[in-house]
Design a protein around this motif. Structure first.
Motif, PDB file in Angstrom:
ATOM      1  N   THR A   1       6.388 -49.117  46.173  1.00  0.00           N
ATOM      2  CA  THR A   1       5.556 -49.159  47.379  1.00  0.00           C
ATOM      3  C   THR A   1       4.599 -47.978  47.458  1.00  0.00           C
ATOM      4  O   THR A   1       3.605 -48.034  48.179  1.00  0.00           O
ATOM      5  N   GLY A   2       4.899 -46.898  46.714  1.00  0.00           N
ATOM      6  CA  GLY A   2       4.052 -45.716  46.745  1.00  0.00           C
ATOM      7  C   GLY A   2       4.191 -44.880  47.994  1.00  0.00           C
ATOM      8  O   GLY A   2       3.371 -44.002  48.258  1.00  0.00           O
ATOM      9  N   SER A   3       5.264 -45.142  48.768  1.00  0.00           N
ATOM     10  CA  SER A   3       5.389 -44.456  50.051  1.00  0.00           C
ATOM     11  C   SER A   3       6.844 -44.371  50.467  1.00  0.00           C
ATOM     12  O   SER A   3       7.584 -45.354  50.377  1.00  0.00           O
ATOM     13  N   PHE A   4       7.276 -43.194  50.943  1.00  0.00           N
ATOM     14  CA  PHE A   4       8.618 -43.042  51.489  1.00  0.00           C
ATOM     15  C   PHE A   4       8.768 -43.917  52.732  1.00  0.00           C
ATOM     16  O   PHE A   4       9.831 -44.500  52.973  1.00  0.00           O
ATOM     17  N   THR A   5       7.688 -44.010  53.525  1.00  0.00           N
ATOM     18  CA  THR A   5       7.750 -44.784  54.768  1.00  0.00           C
ATOM     19  C   THR A   5       7.982 -46.260  54.498  1.00  0.00           C
ATOM     20  O   THR A   5       8.856 -46.892  55.101  1.00  0.00           O
ATOM     21  N   ARG A   6       7.197 -46.834  53.578  1.00  0.00           N
ATOM     22  CA  ARG A   6       7.348 -48.258  53.273  1.00  0.00           C
ATOM     23  C   ARG A   6       8.667 -48.518  52.558  1.00  0.00           C
ATOM     24  O   ARG A   6       9.298 -49.552  52.764  1.00  0.00           O
ATOM     25  N   ALA A   7       9.078 -47.603  51.709  1.00  0.00           N
ATOM     26  CA  ALA A   7      10.356 -47.766  51.022  1.00  0.00           C
ATOM     27  C   ALA A   7      11.510 -47.794  52.016  1.00  0.00           C
ATOM     28  O   ALA A   7      12.491 -48.530  51.829  1.00  0.00           O
ATOM     29  N   ALA A   8      11.400 -46.985  53.076  1.00  0.00           N
ATOM     30  CA  ALA A   8      12.456 -46.971  54.100  1.00  0.00           C
ATOM     31  C   ALA A   8      12.624 -48.356  54.718  1.00  0.00           C
ATOM     32  O   ALA A   8      13.745 -48.791  54.992  1.00  0.00           O
ATOM     33  N   ASP A   9      11.509 -49.065  54.923  1.00  0.00           N
ATOM     34  CA  ASP A   9      11.591 -50.427  55.457  1.00  0.00           C
ATOM     35  C   ASP A   9      12.252 -51.364  54.455  1.00  0.00           C
ATOM     36  O   ASP A   9      13.034 -52.242  54.819  1.00  0.00           O
TER      37      ASP A   9
ATOM     38  N   GLN B   1      13.346 -42.847  57.431  1.00  0.00           N
ATOM     39  CA  GLN B   1      12.591 -42.065  56.466  1.00  0.00           C
ATOM     40  C   GLN B   1      13.317 -40.768  56.125  1.00  0.00           C
ATOM     41  O   GLN B   1      13.284 -40.310  54.979  1.00  0.00           O
ATOM     42  N   SER B   2      13.992 -40.176  57.091  1.00  0.00           N
ATOM     43  CA  SER B   2      14.734 -38.938  56.815  1.00  0.00           C
ATOM     44  C   SER B   2      15.888 -39.203  55.853  1.00  0.00           C
ATOM     45  O   SER B   2      16.188 -38.375  54.982  1.00  0.00           O
ATOM     46  N   ALA B   3      16.547 -40.386  56.005  1.00  0.00           N
ATOM     47  CA  ALA B   3      17.637 -40.738  55.092  1.00  0.00           C
ATOM     48  C   ALA B   3      17.108 -40.937  53.675  1.00  0.00           C
ATOM     49  O   ALA B   3      17.746 -40.535  52.690  1.00  0.00           O
ATOM     50  N   VAL B   4      15.929 -41.557  53.566  1.00  0.00           N
ATOM     51  CA  VAL B   4      15.307 -41.751  52.258  1.00  0.00           C
ATOM     52  C   VAL B   4      14.977 -40.404  51.621  1.00  0.00           C
ATOM     53  O   VAL B   4      15.242 -40.176  50.434  1.00  0.00           O
ATOM     54  N   SER B   5      14.413 -39.512  52.392  1.00  0.00           N
ATOM     55  CA  SER B   5      14.073 -38.177  51.878  1.00  0.00           C
ATOM     56  C   SER B   5      15.316 -37.437  51.407  1.00  0.00           C
ATOM     57  O   SER B   5      15.306 -36.778  50.355  1.00  0.00           O
TER      58      SER B   5
END
Length: 294
Positions: free
Chosen positions: A19-27, A33-37
């Motif tokens: 997805t190129g994005s932490f935000t979209r990956a979180a979805d 997003q904090s959990a993904v980070s």
């Protein structure tokens, strides 16, 4: 001591890469997003290498991240296959997707790869036809889903998931755009882009002639790249060797291209819903744009 990689961390890592994005990956992975980070920090600690290089709002992989990506995909795929093999309620069967040939060329590789990894027991059938034909198939209940160009006619029941600029294009190495009347290469008379192009040229007082007409996007692009004609394409369909034309060259602005998803409401299925989710995750560029504007 042997270092073992957490498959959940790898799944999130793959989602960010795709997805190129932490935000979209979180979805995609249904996490904050904090959990993904936090997961990615732990993964980088585990492998002992930096996996991401920040590039504005995007998340670009480092060379080590690229190396890990292939392993991560294989590990996640094998894990999903193992779980599916022992799951009594694992999705299986057949789902049919309709898509115009130009969208198939650009979007299907990623969609098919994602869907195959998560649903290895499902047979995916693809039907390539123009948008208006696909809307007819959906209405008749002969296909499950369709990716279409959403217009007033074809898109009445479509969920618009992507918006792109529609652009005038010619060849970089030729000057067909300087000819009078302008030679055009467009779709068949049922093509919405063809109608828009001719209407805008007429309103601008620019003479044109229809030189090539084909329902196949590859054939239209060939006419452009060979320097024979001017055409219109969505931004994502730009190819090397194409020149974008605008008002300075005498070509009027075009409306945006909306890409929509149609669903078979006659026979909804869990398989179709699963595929629809993958399509939306892969194509959606409206959610982030809306969030950024708020």
């Amino acid at each position: 001591m042997t270092v073992l990689l957490d498959t959940d961390h790898l799944r999130t890592f793959v989602a960010i890469a795709e997805t190129g994005s932490f935000t979209r990956a979180a979805d995609v992975v249904h996490k904050t997003q904090s959990a993904v980070s936090m997961q990615m920090k732990r993964l980088e600690d585990r492998v002992g290498r930096a996996l991401f290089a920040r590039d504005g709002r995007a998340s670009r992989l480092t060379a080590d991240g690229e190396r890990l990506l292939d392993y991560a995909r294989r590990i996640v795929k094998l894990n999903l296959e193992a779980v599916a093999a022992f799951a009594d309620e694992a999705l299986s069967g057949r789902v049919c997707l309709g898509v115009p040939d130009d969208y198939a060329d650009r979007y299907l590789p990623d969609i098919m790869a994602r869907f195959s990894r998560t649903h290895p027991s499902v047979e995916l059938t693809v039907v390539c036809e123009p948008s208006f034909r696909l809307s007819e198939h959906i209405a008749a209940g002969t296909i499950d889903l369709a990716i279409i160009t959403a217009t007033e006619i074809t898109g009445r029941n479509a969920q618009v998931i992507r918006r792109e600029r529609l652009l005038w294009v010619s060849s970089l190495r030729h000057s067909a755009h300087l000819e009078t009347p302008t030679p055009l290469a467009l779709g068949q008379p049922t093509c919405q882009w063809r109608d828009v192009a001719m209407t805008r040229l007429t309103a601008a007082g620019r003479a044109y002639r229809m030189l090539y007409s084909s329902p196949n996007h590859g054939a239209v692009s060939a006419a452009v790249l060979s320097g024979l004609a001017v055409s219109v394409v969505p931004e994502s369909a730009l190819r090397p060797g194409m020149r974008v034309l605008g008002p300075s060259e005498g070509f009027p602005p075009l409306p945006p291209c909306d890409i929509g998803l149609l669903r078979n409401r006659h026979e909804p299925s869990a398989l179709a819903d699963a595929l629809a989710n993958h399509i939306i995750q892969g194509l959606d560029n409206l959610t982030e744009a809306t969030a950024a504007a708020e």
